[in-house]
Structures are given as C-alpha cells and as structure tokens.
Scaffold this motif. Structure first.
Motif, PDB file in Angstrom:
ATOM      1  N   GLY A 102       0.815  -1.200   0.000  1.00  0.00           N
ATOM      2  CA  GLY A 102       0.000   0.000   0.000  1.00  0.00           C
ATOM      3  C   GLY A 102       0.856   1.260   0.000  1.00  0.00           C
ATOM      4  N   THR A 103       0.191   2.384  -0.128  1.00  0.00           N
ATOM      5  CA  THR A 103       0.848   3.687  -0.133  1.00  0.00           C
ATOM      6  C   THR A 103       0.194   4.544   0.935  1.00  0.00           C
ATOM      7  OG1 THR A 103       1.167   3.488  -2.519  1.00  0.00           O
ATOM      8  CG2 THR A 103       1.392   5.686  -1.585  1.00  0.00           C
ATOM      9  N   THR A 104       0.988   5.403   1.551  1.00  0.00           N
ATOM     10  CA  THR A 104       0.480   6.339   2.549  1.00  0.00           C
ATOM     11  C   THR A 104       0.424   7.732   1.938  1.00  0.00           C
ATOM     12  OG1 THR A 104       1.348   5.029   4.379  1.00  0.00           O
ATOM     13  CG2 THR A 104       0.896   7.341   4.828  1.00  0.00           C
ATOM     14  N   PHE A 105      -0.692   8.414   2.169  1.00  0.00           N
ATOM     15  CA  PHE A 105      -0.908   9.759   1.648  1.00  0.00           C
ATOM     16  C   PHE A 105      -1.113  10.736   2.795  1.00  0.00           C
ATOM     17  CE2 PHE A 105      -2.419   6.762  -1.485  1.00  0.00           C
ATOM     18  CZ  PHE A 105      -1.928   7.254  -2.675  1.00  0.00           C
ATOM     19  N   ILE A 106      -0.740  11.978   2.579  1.00  0.00           N
ATOM     20  CA  ILE A 106      -1.056  13.033   3.537  1.00  0.00           C
ATOM     21  C   ILE A 106      -2.077  14.004   2.954  1.00  0.00           C
ATOM     22  CG2 ILE A 106       1.111  12.896   4.811  1.00  0.00           C
ATOM     23  CD1 ILE A 106       2.015  15.395   3.242  1.00  0.00           C
ATOM     24  N   ASP A 107      -2.356  13.857   1.665  1.00  0.00           N
ATOM     25  CA  ASP A 107      -3.293  14.740   0.967  1.00  0.00           C
ATOM     26  C   ASP A 107      -4.613  14.007   0.734  1.00  0.00           C
ATOM     27  OD1 ASP A 107      -4.230  16.939  -0.639  1.00  0.00           O
ATOM     28  OD2 ASP A 107      -3.732  15.730  -2.404  1.00  0.00           O
ATOM     29  N   ALA A 108      -5.680  14.492   1.351  1.00  0.00           N
ATOM     30  CA  ALA A 108      -6.987  13.839   1.255  1.00  0.00           C
ATOM     31  C   ALA A 108      -7.526  13.838  -0.171  1.00  0.00           C
ATOM     32  CB  ALA A 108      -7.985  14.516   2.192  1.00  0.00           C
ATOM     33  N   GLU A 109      -7.246  14.875  -0.926  1.00  0.00           N
ATOM     34  CA  GLU A 109      -7.762  14.941  -2.291  1.00  0.00           C
ATOM     35  C   GLU A 109      -7.127  13.860  -3.162  1.00  0.00           C
ATOM     36  OE1 GLU A 109      -8.885  18.201  -5.725  1.00  0.00           O
ATOM     37  OE2 GLU A 109      -7.496  18.793  -4.147  1.00  0.00           O
ATOM     38  N   THR A 110      -5.827  13.678  -3.052  1.00  0.00           N
ATOM     39  CA  THR A 110      -5.144  12.630  -3.819  1.00  0.00           C
ATOM     40  C   THR A 110      -5.635  11.253  -3.386  1.00  0.00           C
ATOM     41  OG1 THR A 110      -3.195  14.036  -4.031  1.00  0.00           O
ATOM     42  CG2 THR A 110      -2.887  11.683  -4.452  1.00  0.00           C
ATOM     43  N   PRO A 122      -2.206  -3.955   0.244  1.00  0.00           N
ATOM     44  CA  PRO A 122      -2.199  -2.986  -0.853  1.00  0.00           C
ATOM     45  C   PRO A 122      -3.139  -1.806  -0.616  1.00  0.00           C
ATOM     46  CG  PRO A 122      -3.564  -4.850  -1.438  1.00  0.00           C
ATOM     47  CD  PRO A 122      -2.926  -5.181  -0.098  1.00  0.00           C
ATOM     48  N   LEU A 123      -3.904  -1.838   0.472  1.00  0.00           N
ATOM     49  CA  LEU A 123      -4.856  -0.759   0.728  1.00  0.00           C
ATOM     50  C   LEU A 123      -4.134   0.535   1.084  1.00  0.00           C
ATOM     51  CD1 LEU A 123      -7.499  -2.727   2.806  1.00  0.00           C
ATOM     52  CD2 LEU A 123      -7.692  -1.977   0.422  1.00  0.00           C
ATOM     53  N   PRO A 124      -4.555   1.653   0.501  1.00  0.00           N
ATOM     54  CA  PRO A 124      -3.912   2.933   0.803  1.00  0.00           C
ATOM     55  C   PRO A 124      -4.305   3.444   2.190  1.00  0.00           C
ATOM     56  CG  PRO A 124      -5.770   3.277  -0.647  1.00  0.00           C
ATOM     57  CD  PRO A 124      -5.634   1.787  -0.486  1.00  0.00           C
ATOM     58  N   ILE A 125      -3.432   4.284   2.726  1.00  0.00           N
ATOM     59  CA  ILE A 125      -3.642   4.893   4.037  1.00  0.00           C
ATOM     60  C   ILE A 125      -3.567   6.402   3.886  1.00  0.00           C
ATOM     61  CG2 ILE A 125      -2.717   5.167   6.377  1.00  0.00           C
ATOM     62  CD1 ILE A 125      -1.493   2.350   6.068  1.00  0.00           C
ATOM     63  N   LEU A 126      -4.534   7.090   4.467  1.00  0.00           N
ATOM     64  CA  LEU A 126      -4.508   8.549   4.554  1.00  0.00           C
ATOM     65  C   LEU A 126      -4.136   8.919   5.979  1.00  0.00           C
ATOM     66  CD1 LEU A 126      -5.101  11.467   3.576  1.00  0.00           C
ATOM     67  CD2 LEU A 126      -7.489  11.073   4.248  1.00  0.00           C
ATOM     68  N   LEU A 127      -3.072   9.704   6.157  1.00  0.00           N
ATOM     69  CA  LEU A 127      -2.730  10.243   7.472  1.00  0.00           C
ATOM     70  C   LEU A 127      -3.585  11.481   7.673  1.00  0.00           C
ATOM     71  CD1 LEU A 127       1.180   9.965   7.508  1.00  0.00           C
ATOM     72  CD2 LEU A 127      -0.503   8.389   8.487  1.00  0.00           C
ATOM     73  N   TRP A 128      -4.412  11.463   8.719  1.00  0.00           N
ATOM     74  CA  TRP A 128      -5.355  12.549   8.967  1.00  0.00           C
ATOM     75  C   TRP A 128      -5.030  13.231  10.286  1.00  0.00           C
ATOM     76  CZ3 TRP A 128      -8.426  15.178   6.017  1.00  0.00           C
ATOM     77  CH2 TRP A 128      -9.370  16.020   6.595  1.00  0.00           C
ATOM     78  N   ASP A 129      -4.867  14.532  10.250  1.00  0.00           N
ATOM     79  CA  ASP A 129      -4.541  15.331  11.439  1.00  0.00           C
ATOM     80  C   ASP A 129      -5.573  15.062  12.530  1.00  0.00           C
ATOM     81  OD1 ASP A 129      -4.065  17.282  13.362  1.00  0.00           O
ATOM     82  OD2 ASP A 129      -3.792  18.892  11.909  1.00  0.00           O
ATOM     83  N   GLU A 130      -5.106  14.521  13.639  1.00  0.00           N
ATOM     84  CA  GLU A 130      -6.026  14.153  14.711  1.00  0.00           C
ATOM     85  C   GLU A 130      -5.929  15.069  15.923  1.00  0.00           C
ATOM     86  OE1 GLU A 130      -3.706  11.171  17.670  1.00  0.00           O
ATOM     87  OE2 GLU A 130      -5.111  10.247  16.309  1.00  0.00           O
ATOM     88  N   ARG A 131      -5.344  16.233  15.746  1.00  0.00           N
ATOM     89  CA  ARG A 131      -5.200  17.126  16.898  1.00  0.00           C
ATOM     90  C   ARG A 131      -6.516  17.300  17.637  1.00  0.00           C
ATOM     91  NH1 ARG A 131      -1.630  21.904  14.233  1.00  0.00           N
ATOM     92  NH2 ARG A 131      -2.300  20.885  12.339  1.00  0.00           N
ATOM     93  N   LEU A 132      -6.470  17.070  18.915  1.00  0.00           N
ATOM     94  CA  LEU A 132      -7.571  17.285  19.850  1.00  0.00           C
ATOM     95  C   LEU A 132      -8.746  16.325  19.706  1.00  0.00           C
ATOM     96  CD1 LEU A 132      -7.606  21.195  19.825  1.00  0.00           C
ATOM     97  CD2 LEU A 132      -6.393  19.683  21.392  1.00  0.00           C
ATOM     98  N   THR A 133      -8.651  15.273  18.871  1.00  0.00           N
ATOM     99  CA  THR A 133      -9.799  14.371  18.739  1.00  0.00           C
ATOM    100  C   THR A 133     -10.062  13.593  20.027  1.00  0.00           C
ATOM    101  OG1 THR A 133      -8.418  12.677  17.716  1.00  0.00           O
ATOM    102  CG2 THR A 133      -9.708  14.082  16.242  1.00  0.00           C
ATOM    103  N   THR A 134      -9.017  13.162  20.721  1.00  0.00           N
ATOM    104  CA  THR A 134      -9.238  12.413  21.959  1.00  0.00           C
ATOM    105  C   THR A 134      -9.860  13.308  23.020  1.00  0.00           C
ATOM    106  OG1 THR A 134      -7.436  10.892  21.437  1.00  0.00           O
ATOM    107  CG2 THR A 134      -8.154  10.978  23.734  1.00  0.00           C
ATOM    108  N   SER A 135      -9.402  14.554  23.121  1.00  0.00           N
ATOM    109  CA  SER A 135     -10.012  15.449  24.111  1.00  0.00           C
ATOM    110  C   SER A 135     -11.451  15.797  23.709  1.00  0.00           C
ATOM    111  CB  SER A 135      -9.172  16.710  24.318  1.00  0.00           C
ATOM    112  OG  SER A 135      -9.013  17.414  23.124  1.00  0.00           O
ATOM    113  N   GLN A 136     -11.716  15.908  22.412  1.00  0.00           N
ATOM    114  CA  GLN A 136     -13.084  16.144  21.947  1.00  0.00           C
ATOM    115  C   GLN A 136     -13.967  14.940  22.282  1.00  0.00           C
ATOM    116  OE1 GLN A 136     -13.475  16.731  17.703  1.00  0.00           O
ATOM    117  NE2 GLN A 136     -15.655  17.146  17.835  1.00  0.00           N
TER     118      GLN A 136
END
Length: 166
Positions: free
Chosen positions: A11-19, A112-126
């Motif tokens: 698989g491939t890791t992405f940081i861009d949600a649109e891609t 082979p499944l792709p991964i999107l790294l998604w900014d999780e700042r403050l999700t646990t506190s939320q």
C-alpha cells in the motif's frame, strides 16, 4: 496475507486527502486511532457519508493487531484506511507522529490498501468532552474513547473528501 508482498502489492500512505480520495476505489473506509495500548477503529457506510464506531483492539504484537485489522478490512470490503496522525498543536511532528508513520509503513508492507494520514489534533479530548457531556461513567469512557476518537478522525476525513466530490 503474505509475509513479504511484492512492491506492487504494498500500500501507499498519503497526507493529501484529495489525492487519496481520487485514487481509492469503491468501498468503505476504516478510521484508526492507534494508541500505545489500544487501537480504536471506526467504519464508514458504503456511501462514505457517516463514520460509526467499530471496535477497540487491545495492542499485543503488531502481527496479531495487523491480522485483526486486515481481517476486518476483508470482512467489510474496505477501500482504504484513515489513520489519525498526532501532530503537535504547532504542526510539528514529535515521537508519536514518528510512531504513527512507522505503523503506516508496517501496514503498507502487509496490504495494498492505501492509508490517509489525517490530522487528529484534539480528537481524543473532543471525544472525552462528548462522553462527559453524555454523562458516561469513567469506566464507560475508558471502554469507548478510542473507537469514538477513531470515529471523529474518520468523519473529519469523510467530510473533507465529500467536498472534493462536489
């Protein structure tokens, strides 16, 4: 799951949600909140509109944890993963972000499944605030907080990707 997939199967890791959104095929997504003791999981619906809590994996060995994750991916016909990426409040990457990148690399080596790294700042506190407002006991909060955080991570990515589709 093979022990050493060919590069074409990795698989491939992405940081861009649109891609990421433009490259994944049809299917659900799994949201992941990878902590040091547990891995919270959430599942999208088939239209990728709503994320729902799925389960919490108690971490043991990576191979065992990954096997469970990939079993769930097969069971639910997953098109990709959205992995919470714990960047610091100022946007820099610390040790937890490096650990998350390593987790993504290790999953990429198995699937082979792709991964999107998604900014999780403050999700646990939320998630914690939501559970307190719902008057959940401390014990109940401990049981569900990781999969609720995974749901918030996944929902944020789904909302963002929906904007690209319109």
């Amino acid at each position: 799951m093979t022990a050493d997939p060919s590069p074409a199967q990795r698989g491939t890791t992405f940081i861009d949600a649109e891609t990421f959104s433009s490259l994944i095929g049809p299917g659900r997504l799994i949201g992941i909140d990878a902590g040091t003791k547990t891995i919270g999981l959430a599942l999208s619906d088939v239209t990728r509109t709503i994320g729902s809590a799925l389960e919490t994996i108690r971490r043991t060995k990576f191979s065992i944890d990954a096997a469970r994750l990939l079993d769930l991916a097969r069971e639910h016909a997953i098109a990709g993963f959205v992995l919470g990426f714990p960047v610091n409040l100022d946007g820099t990457e610390g040790p937890r972000a490096q650990g998350t990148r390593a987790f993504a690399r290790n999953v990429n080596a198995l699937s082979p499944l792709p991964i999107l790294l998604w900014d999780e700042r403050l999700t646990t506190s939320q998630a914690e605030r939501m559970l307190i407002e719902a008057d959940a006991s401390r014990k109940r909060r401990g049981e569900v907080i990781d999969k609720l955080a995974a749901t918030l991570i996944l929902q944020g990515a789904l909302d963002r990707m929906r904007r690209f589709a319109n």
